[in-house]
Design a protein around this motif. Structure first.
Motif, PDB file in Angstrom:
ATOM      1  N   GLY A  43       0.791  -1.226   0.000  1.00 48.42           N
ATOM      2  CA  GLY A  43       0.000   0.000   0.000  1.00 48.42           C
ATOM      3  C   GLY A  43       0.822   1.274   0.000  1.00 48.42           C
ATOM      4  N   SER A  44       2.142   1.139   0.083  1.00 53.77           N
ATOM      5  CA  SER A  44       3.015   2.319   0.101  1.00 53.77           C
ATOM      6  C   SER A  44       3.297   2.800  -1.314  1.00 53.77           C
ATOM      7  N   TYR A  45       3.473   4.093  -1.454  1.00 52.49           N
ATOM      8  CA  TYR A  45       3.837   4.701  -2.728  1.00 52.49           C
ATOM      9  C   TYR A  45       5.352   4.815  -2.786  1.00 52.49           C
ATOM     10  N   TYR A  46       5.909   4.669  -3.985  1.00 53.53           N
ATOM     11  CA  TYR A  46       7.356   4.703  -4.174  1.00 53.53           C
ATOM     12  C   TYR A  46       7.685   5.830  -5.144  1.00 53.53           C
ATOM     13  N   HIS A  47       8.519   6.737  -4.685  1.00 50.42           N
ATOM     14  CA  HIS A  47       8.912   7.856  -5.542  1.00 50.42           C
ATOM     15  C   HIS A  47      10.301   8.323  -5.134  1.00 50.42           C
ATOM     16  N   GLY A  48      11.154   8.502  -6.118  1.00 54.24           N
ATOM     17  CA  GLY A  48      12.488   9.032  -5.868  1.00 54.24           C
ATOM     18  C   GLY A  48      13.325   8.180  -4.933  1.00 54.24           C
ATOM     19  N   GLY A  49      13.116   6.846  -4.986  1.00 53.64           N
ATOM     20  CA  GLY A  49      13.904   5.944  -4.151  1.00 53.64           C
ATOM     21  C   GLY A  49      13.400   5.816  -2.721  1.00 53.64           C
TER      22      GLY A  49
END
Length: 106
Positions: free
Chosen positions: A62-68
């Motif tokens: 459910g977590s979002y991943y952005h920019g590492g």
């Protein structure tokens, strides 16, 4: 077939091919899926133009991943300064549905 019908068939064929090419190229604009081993299933979120973990067995589910980085919720992602900077960039704005005009009838 009359000249008008031939011309219209050509115009419609060109319009259809252009639409298919445009639709097929949307994945090319997306960044590559994250290669983080702590999540095996990634889904694309159109609203944020980022990936989120849909792996229910992952601690990052459910977590979002952005920019590492992982963000525990959409709100945490959209509140981050890194995401705000990304959102104001041309990379975010150039996606389909971005409100940019162009193409047929645009």
């Amino acid at each position: 077939m009359s000249k008008t019908k031939k011309m219209m068939a050509g115009v419609l064929t060109t319009a259809l091919m252009t639409s298919l090419v445009a639709c097929g190229s949307t994945d090319q604009a997306r960044p590559a899926k994250p290669k983080d081993k702590s999540c095996d299933k990634w889904k694309w979120d159109e609203d944020t133009q980022t990936y989120y973990c849909s792996d229910s067995s992952s601690s990052h589910s459910g977590s979002y991943y952005h920019g590492g980085r992982y963000y525990g919720s959409k709100k945490q992602l959209t509140s981050s300064s890194a995401y705000k900077s990304f959102k104001s960039s041309s990379s975010y704005k150039s996606g389909i549905g971005s409100g940019s005009k162009g193409g047929f009838g645009g």
